[in-house]
Design an enzyme around this catalytic site. Structure first.
Site, mmCIF file in Angstrom:
data_model
loop_
_atom_site.group_PDB
_atom_site.id
_atom_site.type_symbol
_atom_site.label_atom_id
_atom_site.label_comp_id
_atom_site.label_asym_id
_atom_site.label_seq_id
_atom_site.Cartn_x
_atom_site.Cartn_y
_atom_site.Cartn_z
ATOM 1 N N MET A 15 76.674 23.602 19.725
ATOM 2 C CA MET A 15 75.626 23.592 20.720
ATOM 3 C C MET A 15 74.425 22.949 20.256
ATOM 4 O O MET A 15 73.314 23.560 20.348
ATOM 5 C CB MET A 15 75.353 25.120 21.000
ATOM 6 C CG MET A 15 76.682 25.968 22.017
ATOM 7 S SD MET A 15 76.180 27.466 22.269
ATOM 8 C CE MET A 15 75.955 28.284 20.445
ATOM 9 N N LYS A 68 78.478 29.078 32.525
ATOM 10 C CA LYS A 68 77.256 28.897 31.264
ATOM 11 C C LYS A 68 77.524 27.565 30.483
ATOM 12 O O LYS A 68 78.608 27.496 29.952
ATOM 13 C CB LYS A 68 77.520 30.164 30.384
ATOM 14 C CG LYS A 68 77.040 31.545 30.968
ATOM 15 C CD LYS A 68 76.944 32.486 30.031
ATOM 16 C CE LYS A 68 76.094 32.333 28.923
ATOM 17 N NZ LYS A 68 76.033 33.318 27.688
ATOM 18 N N ASP A 74 83.731 31.229 32.285
ATOM 19 C CA ASP A 74 82.600 30.132 31.933
ATOM 20 C C ASP A 74 82.932 28.654 31.892
ATOM 21 O O ASP A 74 84.209 28.402 31.887
ATOM 22 C CB ASP A 74 81.839 30.593 30.703
ATOM 23 C CG ASP A 74 82.450 30.494 29.625
ATOM 24 O OD1 ASP A 74 82.241 31.348 28.558
ATOM 25 O OD2 ASP A 74 83.328 29.375 29.245
#
Length: 534
Positions: free
Chosen positions: A198, A84, A62
């Site tokens: 995140m 991702k 990713d």
């Protein structure tokens, strides 16, 4: 158990074997390894992770995997980018799960390469559910999480006895249109360091939630961007002011948010920014397996190194010339080597011929430079001759000055080697030179990373070249790149001349050694290094 079975690796070769029952072959069974790639710095990839990656047949990766780790993916294997990142998924999670299942069911060794640790908000558990349901073998290789490593690279210890006794890692991921599912009251009450992963898109809601739960507006806070890479940065503020600070100064993702009194230690404990090559991203173009020393020297100075070989060396298809020379070693007075690879092949063929070092009695050895001299020393041979300048022309001149009348020289080297050494030796008409091809040099390039894109986007600072062939191989691998963008740090005049032919800006090391080349990189970077580091 046979000796072969005893020696079989337990962490890489079990998947894909054919099992039999009552003499009937069964379906080939693959295996999946969930490997944590760490936060970005290739040096933080674990030893087991690197070993498993070397044995992969398919790599599913990713966008949070560092470029240095991607550069370690072996050539020739299949790679699948599932890309991702927050707000952008190249492939939905359910489809990723299906890809892992299908590749394993096809009998392949599959590495699912994930940024950080696969079980810390990495959805590794979801990927295993489908594999477990279909009885696919799997292993987990934990990775170093950014929640610990990124603060550490910014001089922030997530725990410190004078400030806190706990650390809490929270996902800041916010589903579209839904509030954050975080118990801010509990987080504030426990008084530990808070690390939000995140969480940049949800930063206003996080700061508001902490303030409404009673956290003091002056509580130190830091947003750490692209940590453990050459582009890492630290944005310092407080919980009460961080939203405005981010709005004014901006943040590049990936980034994490750290909240707690330990953030004040950043200025005192910051260490990465003090290294001479911090913030410098360097491409090393030496052949795969031979760039280790150069990379170690640069990384010790703080550089982020991408090992992107531009050439590969392989034994010549026809080694009969070397075999004939080994049969007639007594006729030679000198053997001259122009690369460590030539030394390796010479001694490999010597052993294959049924001889060993005793057959070399009376033979003198010349080496083009320190690396080749070291390769000879590894075989118990001391170089009798080393030129003052480490290139073919000066090696030829040194031999021409040293050799006695009528002596014969064996020159095992590249099939298409530089003509300079032969030209320098040609002044001695009484010498016999047997120029024997033992290996071929082929141009190559990265299969996962796009070198042209890296330079166009400013993701690379310098490129290091140790031979003219590495320059030409690099140019061949990046056909669309305006090579005037490239600053080439070169080991010698011949290498620099090749770089100049392509329009590169060139710098030349004072000596043709790895140490001098690393020092040259430092000197060049000192002139261009940004001064606005955090």
């Amino acid at each position: 158990m046979t000796e072969q079975e005893k020696q079989r690796p337990t962490d890489g070769r079990t998947g894909g074997e054919i099992h039999t029952e009552n003499g009937e072959p069964k379906k080939k069974i693959g295996k999946v390894w969930l490997v944590g790639a760490g936060p970005g710095d290739v040096g933080l990839l674990t030893l087991k992770g690197a070993r498993v990656l070397e044995q992969a047949e398919v790599v599913v990766y990713d966008s949070l995997v560092g470029d240095g780790v991607l550069a370690k993916i072996p050539q020739g294997i299949r790679t699948i980018n599932v890309g991702k990142r927050a707000g952008h998924h190249t492939m939905p999670q359910e489809q990723i799960n299906q890809v892992l299942l299908e590749e394993a069911e096809a009998g392949r060794r599959v590495v699912r390469l994930k940024g950080g640790d696969p079980f810390l908000f990495g959805r590794g558990g979801e990927e295993l559910e489908l594999l477990a349901e279909h009885k696919i073998p799997f292993e987990i290789v934990p990775g170093i999480t950014s929640a610990i490593a990124v603060p550490a690279y910014n001089g922030i210890p997530v725990t410190h006895r004078d400030f806190c006794s706990s650390v809490h890692i929270i996902t800041g991921h916010q589903r579209k249109g839904e509030p954050l599912n975080i118990d801010f009251d509990a987080l504030v009450r426990i008084k530990g360091t808070l690390v939000f992963l995140m969480g940049i898109s949800a930063l206003p809601a996080i700061m508001q939630g902490l303030l409404e739960a009673g956290m003091h507006p002056d509580m130190p806070c830091a947003v750490l961007s692209r940590g453990t890479t050459a582009f890492q940065s630290c944005l310092e503020s407080t919980v009460g002011q961080m939203e405005q600070t981010v709005r004014e100064q901006g943040v590049v993702t990936p980034a994490i948010i750290v909240v707690g009194k330990v953030c004040v230690l950043h200025r005192e404990f910051s260490w990465y920014e003090k290294l001479p090559l911090s913030g410098c991203r360097v491409i090393v173009t030496r052949p795969r397996g031979r760039s280790g020393r150069m990379s170690r020297l640069l990384r010790a100075k703080g550089a982020e190194v991408l090992e992107l070989p531009s050439i590969e060396t392989v034994p010549s298809g026809d080694l009969s010339g070397l075999a004939a020379a080994l049969e007639n070693l007594g006729a030679y007075h000198w053997t001259a080597f122009t690369s460590p690879y030539g030394v390796m092949l010479f001694f490999e063929e010597l052993l294959k011929s049924g001889r060993d070092a005793r057959a070399l009695a009376g033979l003198k050895f010349a080496a083009i430079g320190e690396g080749t001299k070291k390769a000879l020393a590894e075989h118990g041979i001391r170089a009798d001759l080393l030129p003052d300048v480490y290139d073919g022309a000066h090696l030829g001149m040194a031999l021409a000055e040293t050799c006695g009348s009528g002596e014969r020289i064996l020159l095992p080297r590249a099939a298409i080697g530089s003509e300079e050494i032969l030209a320098a030796l040609a002044v001695r008409k009484d010498l016999t030179v047997d120029d024997v091809p033992v290996y071929e040099t082929r141009y190559t390039g990265p299969e996962v990373l796009d070198e042209t894109k890296l330079f166009v986007e400013g993701a690379v600072t310098l490129a290091v070249f140790t031979s003219a062939s590495t320059v030409r191989g690099f140019a061949s691998a990046a056909p669309g790149l305006d090579l005037r963008r490239v600053t080439a740090v070169c080991i010698g005049q011949q290498t620099a001349a090749a770089a100049k032919e392509f329009g590169m800006k060139t710098e030349i090391a004072r000596k043709a050694t790895m140490e001098s080349l690393a020092d040259c990189v430092e000197q060049v970077y000192r002139k261009i290094r940004p001064t606005d580091v955090c």
